[in-house]
Every structure is written in structure tokens, then in C-alpha cells.
Design a protein around this motif. Structure first.
Motif, short mmCIF file in Angstrom:
data_model
loop_
_atom_site.label_atom_id
_atom_site.label_comp_id
_atom_site.label_asym_id
_atom_site.label_seq_id
_atom_site.Cartn_x
_atom_site.Cartn_y
_atom_site.Cartn_z
N TRP A 351 0.78 -1.33 0.17
CA TRP A 351 -0.03 0.00 0.00
C TRP A 351 0.90 1.16 0.07
O TRP A 351 0.36 2.49 -0.06
N LEU A 352 2.13 1.17 -0.04
CA LEU A 352 3.22 2.19 0.06
C LEU A 352 3.62 2.53 -1.57
O LEU A 352 4.24 3.46 -1.77
N LEU A 353 3.20 1.80 -2.43
CA LEU A 353 3.68 1.66 -3.61
C LEU A 353 2.77 2.63 -4.62
O LEU A 353 3.34 3.33 -5.33
N HIS A 354 1.50 2.63 -4.46
CA HIS A 354 0.78 3.28 -5.41
C HIS A 354 0.39 4.85 -4.81
O HIS A 354 0.47 5.06 -3.98
N LYS A 355 0.09 5.61 -5.90
CA LYS A 355 0.00 7.16 -5.71
C LYS A 355 -1.58 7.17 -5.59
O LYS A 355 -2.62 6.32 -5.84
N GLY A 356 -1.77 8.31 -5.00
CA GLY A 356 -3.21 8.67 -4.32
C GLY A 356 -4.07 9.31 -5.42
O GLY A 356 -3.55 9.51 -6.46
N ASP A 357 -4.88 9.96 -4.78
CA ASP A 357 -5.95 11.07 -5.67
C ASP A 357 -5.00 11.88 -6.33
O ASP A 357 -5.27 12.45 -7.68
N ARG A 358 -3.93 12.84 -5.67
CA ARG A 358 -3.34 13.65 -6.32
C ARG A 358 -2.07 13.50 -6.88
O ARG A 358 -1.27 14.31 -7.19
N LEU A 359 -1.89 12.14 -7.06
CA LEU A 359 -0.65 11.47 -7.84
C LEU A 359 0.71 11.69 -7.15
O LEU A 359 1.69 11.87 -7.59
N VAL A 360 0.47 11.57 -5.83
CA VAL A 360 1.49 11.73 -4.84
C VAL A 360 1.36 10.45 -3.83
O VAL A 360 0.41 9.85 -4.02
N TYR A 361 2.49 9.94 -3.29
CA TYR A 361 2.53 8.65 -2.64
C TYR A 361 1.70 9.10 -1.01
O TYR A 361 2.48 9.11 -0.28
N SER A 362 0.42 9.11 -1.26
CA SER A 362 -0.32 9.80 0.00
C SER A 362 -0.22 8.78 1.24
O SER A 362 -0.16 9.38 2.25
#
Length: 626
Positions: A351-362
Motif C-alpha cells: 500500500w506504499l507503492l501506489h499513488k493517491g488521488d493527487r498523484l503523490v504517494y499519499s
């Protein structure tokens, strides 16, 4: 309500194809990735003079003090040379590893697994301390000016940490817009200080003292070990240089070229500012004062404490306070990117691999915030006792990167490999010496924690990787085993890939229902990656030869559960709810802590279907043995 608040705080979600708008160039990169390194200018010379204070007596003359401070200037020149050696090393690392990772990546691939993991561990320690210490240092600096803040340091520290977290959750470009003014005002203030020092030296040459070789040789009590201690303390000016190589993907294309350009800009700017602060201090014979930093002393002497000069002095002091506080932003950019690289290699939770809603590693940003807040609250925002960890952590990673480049250069022997090998060798010798000196001289002050924490973190990362490897091996489907459904059925089967768990659920659906449709959602960081995943999935599906139709959906917002929910809503337009069954594959881990390492997409989907829809929901568990 929650969604509305989330949109208000961090903005609308960005599609994957909007990644170009979320990336940054060199100008914004200076605000996002360099405050940690630039802020070290505010205390690196102080740290050197703190060591030299033992050879400066209370009644020493200005000339003698300048001769002693000549050693700090000599150390400054050596550190600047080391900064350029680090530049050449990290420039090559950026070229070789454009996906980021820095010392971790080169340690992992060129030196071995444990070298890379130990470098990553020390980096994580350094990044965590950067958030806690830099914000606390900034508040300590502002406290005397604003008493209300000084009386409520812990609360203000927590609030400021959360504010920086929210700014970073809005995206890299947006956070850069906030921090750009503070960064460039600080750079401008130090350059103004340097220019004023030169002008005043030319106008009043009698007010300055230039050290001589004879005078430096006559300094009493100055030995090699003391000089090395001073050099190691001054090397704190190089903290934060690693962040650029960790975060290459956040730059606009061509990412490696822009990252290299920013790294050069950072090293040149850092070197100039460092030499200005050290040089001005030496020329005016300014001694270390725990209550008044050297930059403040220099601005008072050069600009005065009355009238317009006092205003300039206040601006210099305030800009220094601000750069110390926002130095935490470097960690919010570099650490989540490092965790993402480690998660891609299987050493950190997925779950630390993918980017969030704002295309950062939220997820990484929030996780880093929680760790730093625990550290801050635990030490009541007084984390100066952990400062010795900085030197050992930072210079161990520098040493790994230099050694990795040396090994790679000697192995490949391409181009001017001899000169590159010599540069890497010198860089390794200097950084390793600084690390060793920090470890010896600051061992009892807290550096021993690195010796304890780093091996424990390496063991933890290795166990995480072993878990993922065992899961992958256990879920790998044996295509030699034919698919033998008992009878027809009808259902929707969400699958992530062709593995034992998904095939187990598919067989159950085929055995109990007439019509079966398999649904797979692809959520990747780029369209190229998504297309590659789809090709692999369809090839495996053809080998399975199940006779079941496979529907592949691309998620522009990187949300698997939401796209499956939308697919179910579309099916509800064609079928009655009681005619739809959703079979959700789930694998059950053997140990409780293994569940923390996996996404909860299946659980989220089932909760939504059970609570919001009337369709039938069946979970088909597959229990793992390891």
C-alpha cells in the motif's frame, strides 16, 4: 461528508493521464527537495566552531580567533569538494536508476541485498528525524520572537506537521508553490549577506582578519583528531542531497536530465552559501554562541541593529527560521518515494507503492507524519538529543552510494573509468571517515541507536520480502491442472490476476451458477504499464481456457473497488438485484501481521455490496499455509 471534506482539503482527484501537471521542474524542485540541504547552512558552520571552541580562550585576540577559524574555512573547502564528488556519484545514480531509490537502489543492485536495505534503513531514520527535528528547530527559533508560540511548542509543532502533510497531499507541484518564496528568500538573504561582507571588507580592510599559515600553525591544541571531528560536524551541511536521487520520477520529462540539473544547482548553491557563512565568520572572528547563531551574528555586524539595517537583520533571521521549519518538506518528498521503490521490490507493504488521488504517494506521506508525530510527542518536541543520529545515518548512505559507484565503475570499465573510480574512491574514503568519526565521538550521545535500529529494520524488511515471495509462490497457478467445473452458474467474479485464490473462486462460481463473468480492474501509474498488465492477464486467461468471458476495466483514478462498484451498478440496470451474485476471492494469511501488508480491496467491495446493494455476496476464502 468525508468525501466533501477530503476534496476541500486536498483537491479533486487527478487522472493518471494528468501526471504531467503534477510533475515539477528545476525551479520548483529547489523548493520541494532542497530546503533540508539549504537549511543545514544555518548550523553547519556553528557545528564546526563548536568543536573549535575548545582551542579559543576567553581573552583570545581577533587575529588568533581568525587563525583558529581558518581551520573551519579549510574544512569548508574540503566539504565543498566532497559535495561535488557526491554530485558526480549521484548524477550517475540518477542516470542508472531513473525510477528513484538513490543509495538504496545502487546498494541493492551493485553491492547486495543487505547493503541496500541498511542504506534504506539509515535513510528512513534520517528522514523521520528531519521532520521532527527541523520543525522543532524552526519553532524554537521563532519562539523568542513570538512568545505565544514559545509557550505552546508541542501543540504548534503538531499543527505545523499536519499542515505540511496536507500541503504535500495536495500534490508535489502545489507544495512547491507554497514553499518557493521561503526558499528563494533565504538564498537571497545569504547572497546579500555575502555581497555586503565583500563590500565592507573592501571599504574597511582594517576591520577584517585573514588567517595565515604561520598563525594557523601556531594554534595551540589543534590536532588531527580535533580537525577530523570538526570536519565530520561540518559535513552536516550535506544532509538532504540524497533526496533528489530518491525522487527522480516526480520531475517533468526528461526526468533524469532535470533531476541531474537540480542536483548540480543544489550543490553549487549549497557550496556558495556555505562558503559565505564560513568565510564571513572567519573574517570577522565570530565565535560560536549557543544563544545567537552565526548567521544572526553576521547580519547584526553587517547590517546593524538600528533603522533599516535592523529590518534587514530581522528578515535574514526570519528567513532562516522559515527554511529550518520547511526543511521537513524534503522528507515528505524523498521518504515516500523511497518507500515506493522498496515496496516495488517487495521490502515494504504494497500500500506504499501506489499513488493517491493527487498523484503523490499519499499513504507514505500519512505514514511518515504518524511516525514523526509519535517521535515529537514522545520527546515533547525536544528532539535535539537525537541529532547525533543524523551524522551516522546520512554518511552511511553516502558511503554506500560511493562504494556502489566504485564497484559498478570497476566492473563495467567504460569510458573514463579510471578518473571516475578515483573520484568515487576519494568520496568513499571521506564519507566513510566522517561516518566513523560520528559513530565514535557521538556513540554515547545517541549514535548507538543506529547500531540497534538499522539491523532490526533490515530483518523486518527481509521478513516482508519473504512473506511476499511465499505468497507469490503459493498463489501461482499450475496450468498443467485442467479446470473441471461441476455445473454451470451465473455470477460476477472480480479478480486481480490468475492465481490459486482467483481460480478457486472461479471454480466455485462455475459449479453453482449458469453464467459467469470475470471482471478485472487495472490501476497503474501510466498507460504503458496498464497495457502491459492487461496483455499479461489476457495471455494467462487464454491459457486457463475456462470459457468464461473476461472484462478488463482501466481505472483512471487508480481505484479498484470503486470501478467494480460502478460495474455492478451497470449490471443492476439489466438484472434484478436477486439475480446477481458477486463471488469475491479472498486469501487468508496464516499470521495476523501478514494482513497488514495487503490491500483490503475485497473487504471494501464486500462491505459496500452488503451495506449498499441487495445483490448476493459470497466470499471464497483460500487459506495460505505459510
Amino acid at each position: 461528508m468525508v468525501t466533501t471534506l477530503k476534496r476541500l482539503l486536498i483537491g479533486r482527484p487527478l487522472k493518471t493521464r494528468e501526471i504531467g501537471h503534477a510533475k515539477i521542474g528545476v525551479i520548483k524542485g529547489m523548493a520541494v527537495m532542497t530546503p533540508d540541504a539549504l537549511s543545514s547552512v544555518a548550523y553547519a558552520t556553528d557545528q564546526m566552531e563548536l568543536v573549535l571552541a575548545s582551542v579559543i580562550g576567553a581573552a583570545s585576540s581577533k587575529a588568533y580567533i581568525s587563525n583558529v577559524l581558518g581551520f573551519s574555512m579549510l574544512g569548508t573547502f574540503i566539504i565543498v569538494a566532497l559535495a561535488f564528488l557526491l554530485y558526480f556519484a549521484y548524477r550517475s545514480i540518477i542516470q542508472e536508476y531513473p525510477r528513484g531509490g538513490g543509495a538504496y537502489a545502487i546498494g541493492l543492485h551493485d553491492l547486495g541485498k543487505y547493503w541496500g536495505l541498511s542504506a534504506a534503513s539509515t535513510l528512513i531514520v534520517g528522514y523521520t528525524l528531519t521532520v521532527a527535528v527541523s520543525i522543532a528547530a524552526g519553532i524554537d527559533a521563532i519562539g523568542p520572537v513570538i512568545p505565544l508560540i514559545g509557550h505552546h511548542k508541542l501543540i504548534v509543532n503538531i499543527v505545523l506537521t499536519l499542515m505540511i502533510m496536507l500541503i504535500n497531499l495536495r500534490g508535489t507541484s502545489e507544495s512547491a508553490n507554497v514553499f518557493v518564496p521561503f526558499t528563494y528568500i533565504f538564498i537571497g538573504c545569504i547572497l546579500l549577506l555575502g555581497a555586503t561582507a565583500v563590500v565592507k571588507a573592501l571599504i574597511h580592510p582594517s576591520s577584517i582578519h585573514v588567517p595565515s599559515l604561520t598563525g594557523m600553525h601556531a594554534v595551540q591544541g589543534m590536532g588531527l583528531f580535533l580537525f577530523l571531528r570538526m570536519f565530520a560536524s561540518g559535513c552536516s551541511a550535506l544532509t538532504g542531497v540524497e533526496a533528489v536521487s530518491n525522487s527522480v520520477p516526480v520531475f517533468k520529462e526528461p526526468s533524469p536530465a532535470r533531476a541531474q540539473r537540480l542536483l548540480l544547482t543544489l550543490v553549487v548553491t549549497l557550496s556558495v552559501l556555505f562558503m559565505i557563512v564560513s568565510g564571513t565568520s572567519m573574517l570577522h572572528g565570530l565565535k560560536y554562541n549557543p544563544d545567537v547563531p552565526l548567521i544572526n551574528q553576521e547580519s547584526m555586524i553587517l547590517f546593524g541593529t538600528h533603522g533599516f539595517g535592523y529590518i534587514v537583520t530581522v528578515i535574514v533571521s526570519m528567513s532562516t527560521m522559515c527554511i529550518l521549519a520547511i526543511a521537513a518538506n524534503t522528507a515528505f518528498t524523498g521518504c515516500p518515494a523511497l518507500w515506493s521503490s522498496m515496496a516495488r521490490d517487495g521490502f515494504m507493504p504494497r500500500w506504499l507503492l501506489h499513488k493517491g488521488d493527487r498523484l503523490v504517494y499519499s499513504n507514505g506521506i500519512v505514514f511518515l507524519t504518524l511516525i514523526s508525530l509519535i517521535l515529537t510527542i514522545g520527546f515533547d518536541a525536544k528532539v535535539s538529543g537525537l541529532m547525533p543520529l543524523y551524522g551516522v545515518s546520512v554518511f552511511y548512505t553516502f558511503s554506500v552510494s560511493q562504494l556502489g559507484m566504485l564497484v559498478r565503475t570497476l566492473r563495467n570499465r567504460e569510458g573514463k573509468w579510471v578518473s571516475r573510480a578515483c573520484g568515487s574512491g576519494c568520496g568513499f574514503a571521506l564519507t566513510a571517515a566522517a561516518c566513523l568519526i560520528f559513530g565514535i565521538t557521538r556513540f554515547t550521545s545517541g549514535a548507538w541507536l543506529v547500531i540497534v535500529c538499522v539491523p532490526l529494520m533490515v530483518i523486518m524488511f527481509s521478513k516482508i520480502q519473504r512473506h511476499y515471495r511465499e505468497i507469490r509462490e503459493e498463489l501461482k497457478y499450475d496450468f498443467s491442472r485442467p479446470l473441471q467445473p461441476d455445473r454451470d452458474s451465473i455470477t460476477l467474479v472480480p479478480i486481480a490476476s490468475v492465481n490459486k485464490s482467483s481460480v478457486h473462486a472461479l471454480e466455485y462460481a462455475l459449479a453453482n451458477f449458469k453464467h459467469v463473468v470475470a471482471v478485472s480492474v487495472i490501476a497503474q501509474n501510466s498507460q504503458e504499464e496498464a497495457d502491459e498488465v492487461e496483455r499479461t492477464l489476457r495471455a494467462q486467461w487464454e491459457r486457463l481456457n475456462s470459457g468464461v468471458r473476461l472484462v478488463v476495466i482501466h481505472s483512471q483514478y487508480r481505484s479498484v473497488a470503486r470501478r467494480i462498484q460502478r460495474f455492478v451498478d451497470l449490471e443492476l440496470d439489466r438484472y434484478d438485484p436477486e439475480d446477481i451474485t458477486v463471488v469475491v476471492p479472498q486469501f487468508i494469511t496464516k499470521k495476523w501481521w501478514h494482513t497488514l501488508l495487503h490491500n483490503k480491496t475485497g473487504s471494501i467491495l464486500m462491505a459496500w455490496l452488503v451495506l449498499s446493494k441487495s445483490v448476493k455476496v459470497i466470499a471464497v476464502p483460500y487459506r495460505l499455509k505459510r
